[in-house]
Design an enzyme around this catalytic site. Structure first.
Site, mmCIF file in Angstrom:
data_model
loop_
_atom_site.group_PDB
_atom_site.id
_atom_site.type_symbol
_atom_site.label_atom_id
_atom_site.label_comp_id
_atom_site.label_asym_id
_atom_site.label_seq_id
_atom_site.Cartn_x
_atom_site.Cartn_y
_atom_site.Cartn_z
ATOM 1 N N GLU A 1 38.141 48.109 41.860
ATOM 2 C CA GLU A 1 37.829 46.671 41.845
ATOM 3 C C GLU A 1 38.936 46.020 41.046
ATOM 4 O O GLU A 1 39.011 46.171 39.835
ATOM 5 C CB GLU A 1 36.452 46.423 41.237
ATOM 6 C CG GLU A 1 35.920 45.028 41.525
ATOM 7 C CD GLU A 1 36.376 43.987 40.514
ATOM 8 O OE1 GLU A 1 37.340 43.232 40.828
ATOM 9 O OE2 GLU A 1 35.793 43.934 39.437
ATOM 10 N N CYS B 1 37.525 38.276 37.472
ATOM 11 C CA CYS B 1 38.137 38.471 38.787
ATOM 12 C C CYS B 1 37.559 37.509 39.814
ATOM 13 O O CYS B 1 38.267 37.064 40.722
ATOM 14 C CB CYS B 1 37.948 39.913 39.252
ATOM 15 S SG CYS B 1 38.817 41.132 38.254
#
Length: 470
Positions: free
Chosen positions: A233, A267
């Site tokens: 990720e 993010c």
């Protein structure tokens, strides 16, 4: 002569006070930890999924009991506002309790159609796993990796970010207090070189990293050479697309709240606001006004609305990105520099007129900077949204849900949220495409990433052998 600071150090970004330093582990200690995690796996895999899940669920309950302890550690080590730190701890506990309740069902054998006898896919653990976790969500990130994998029967070697070692130790203590075997979850303070050493150890069967795309490429390269499965990720440059002016003030509130969550150090924080031209100016002015009203201060004070970034380096990097982008011709609507006070503070910033070739166009801006783009129509919005090396999440704000749904289908991302900023819940899969990585965490998908999905085919009696394939 200035003393050299350890590479593993807890530093309060509000005042740059060193809270603690820890020595990185030696090669021998790293090898011993891997061996211990593997030995623990041999016993942990024999514990029933229900009993493993009960232990992980108990860790969630303990985390809620220790909410203030964990929240204060998070705020001290990376500067998150205390109210957000408490929310993060609650989410981490929810993830542990979710897998404590649902994990055994997710791991149940899955029957397959068979013309004779029986065929099932059985989810079985792989072994010792390495988790490489970031500093921006010290509890949540660990929970979404460790909880499902412990329930699945794997054991954990946890390499946390070097600037939150006290949070790392508190998490290790939490799992042990909940009943995970002492070597079932091992915190490792290691340098980059020893991360490679762990990945190359044949006793390590999987790696999960949350971090930058550069770190992900390095880990994937090492894991690929050793045929070790990875889940990555990585970064994001999420678009936030505004298709109409219905409830525009509420949409602006949502945009600002999302961009300033964790001071933009997320993010999935929206970094590119894509707004149709008819209400572009109103949107920009609304964001500017809200940014101008922020109150900088101690992140331990609930009245603070602008907290420091995680470190001096993070603050300087962000300001450099903004200054270079403005020098390349972008318009600085608000902010753009450091605050005149101690700590890693950066002004909340609004940029427009950002073009391809500028730093802010393709780079991830990890901090309170909103880049607002003007587009003429949906086609231009989609083209701009997809013109990114990243593909993590996206948000669409539009009263017409059918229109929003059609646009969602055209976006090259792993997650789309409509009329709500991209977020995270235990029951929803989380992950992206392109340079945002691969694999999914959370939900039933997350617990299946690092298991052996083993086929077991059973016949009632010996049958004639046909073509085997392979």
């Amino acid at each position: 002569m200035t003393a050299t600071r350890s590479s593993v150090a807890s530093v309060n970004p509000y005042n740059n006070q060193v809270l603690g330093e820890f020595a990185p582990m030696s090669d021998e200690a790293v090898d011993f930890a891997v061996g211990a995690a593997h030995a623990a796996f041999l016993g942990w895999r024999r514990v029933t999924p229900a009993d493993r899940a009960a232990i992980v669920g108990r860790a969630g309950e303990l985390m809620l009991q220790r909410l203030d302890e964990f929240a204060q550690l998070v705020t001290l080590e990376m500067g998150k506002r205390i109210t957000e730190s408490r929310d993060e701890v609650r989410l981490a506990a929810d993830i542990m309790r979710y897998y404590g309740e649902r994990g055994p069902d997710f791991l149940a054998d899955r029957p397959l159609p068979a013309d004779e006898g029986r065929a099932v896919v059985a989810s079985r653990p792989l072994g010792a796993l390495l988790g490489i976790m970031p500093w921006n969500y010290p509890c949540y990130q660990v929970a979404r990796f460790a909880a499902p994998n412990l329930v699945a029967g794997n054991t954990i070697l946890l390499k946390h970010a070097s600037n939150c070692p006290r949070s790392a130790l508190a998490l290790e203590r939490l799992f042990r207090d909940a009943g995970v075997p002492p070597d079932g979850y091992i915190n490792v303070f290691v340098s980059g070189g020893n991360v490679r050493r762990i990945i190359e150890n044949p006793l390590v069967r999987g790696v999960s990293l949350t971090g930058s795309d550069r770190a992900g490429a390095s880990v994937a390269e090492g894991a690929g050479r050793n045929i070790v499965k990875t889940v990555l990720e990585l970064g994001g440059s999420d678009p936030f697309i505004v298709l109409d002016a219905e409830d525009l003030d509420r949409t602006i509130d949502a945009a600002v709240t999302a961009r300033l969550s964790n001071m933009g150090q997320s993010c999935v924080s929206p970094k590119r606001f894509i707004v149709l031209t008819g209400f572009f100016d109103r949107f920009v002015e609304g964001v500017r006004q809200r940014f101008a009203a922020l109150i900088p201060g101690d992140p331990m004070d609930p009245a603070t609305t602008l907290s420091p970034l995680s470190s001096e380096q993070a603050a300087e990097t962000l300001v450099s990105q903004v200054r270079d982008t403005v020098a390349q011709g972008a318009r600085l609507v608000w902010g753009g520099g450091r605050l005149d006070r101690p700590g890693a503070f950066v002004q909340a910033t609004v940029l427009t007129d950002v073009r391809p070739g500028m730093r802010a166009y393709y780079e991830e801006l990890f901090g309170p900077v909103a880049v607002v783009y003007r587009v003429a129509d949906e086609d231009e919005a989609v083209e701009l949204a997809n013109d990114s090396p990243y593909g993590l999440g996206a948000a669409i704000f539009c009263r017409d849900l059918d229109r929003a749904g059609r646009l969602a289908e055209r976006l090259d991302v792993g997650m789309v949220w409509i009329n709500h900023p991209t977020s995270s819940r235990p029951e929803l899969p989380f992950g992206g495409i392109k340079r945002s990585g691969y694999g999914r965490e959370l939900s039933d998908l997350g617990i299946q990433e690092l298991v052996n999905r083993k086929l077991i085919r059973t016949f009632p009696t010996t049958v004639a052998v046909g073509f085997a394939g392979g």
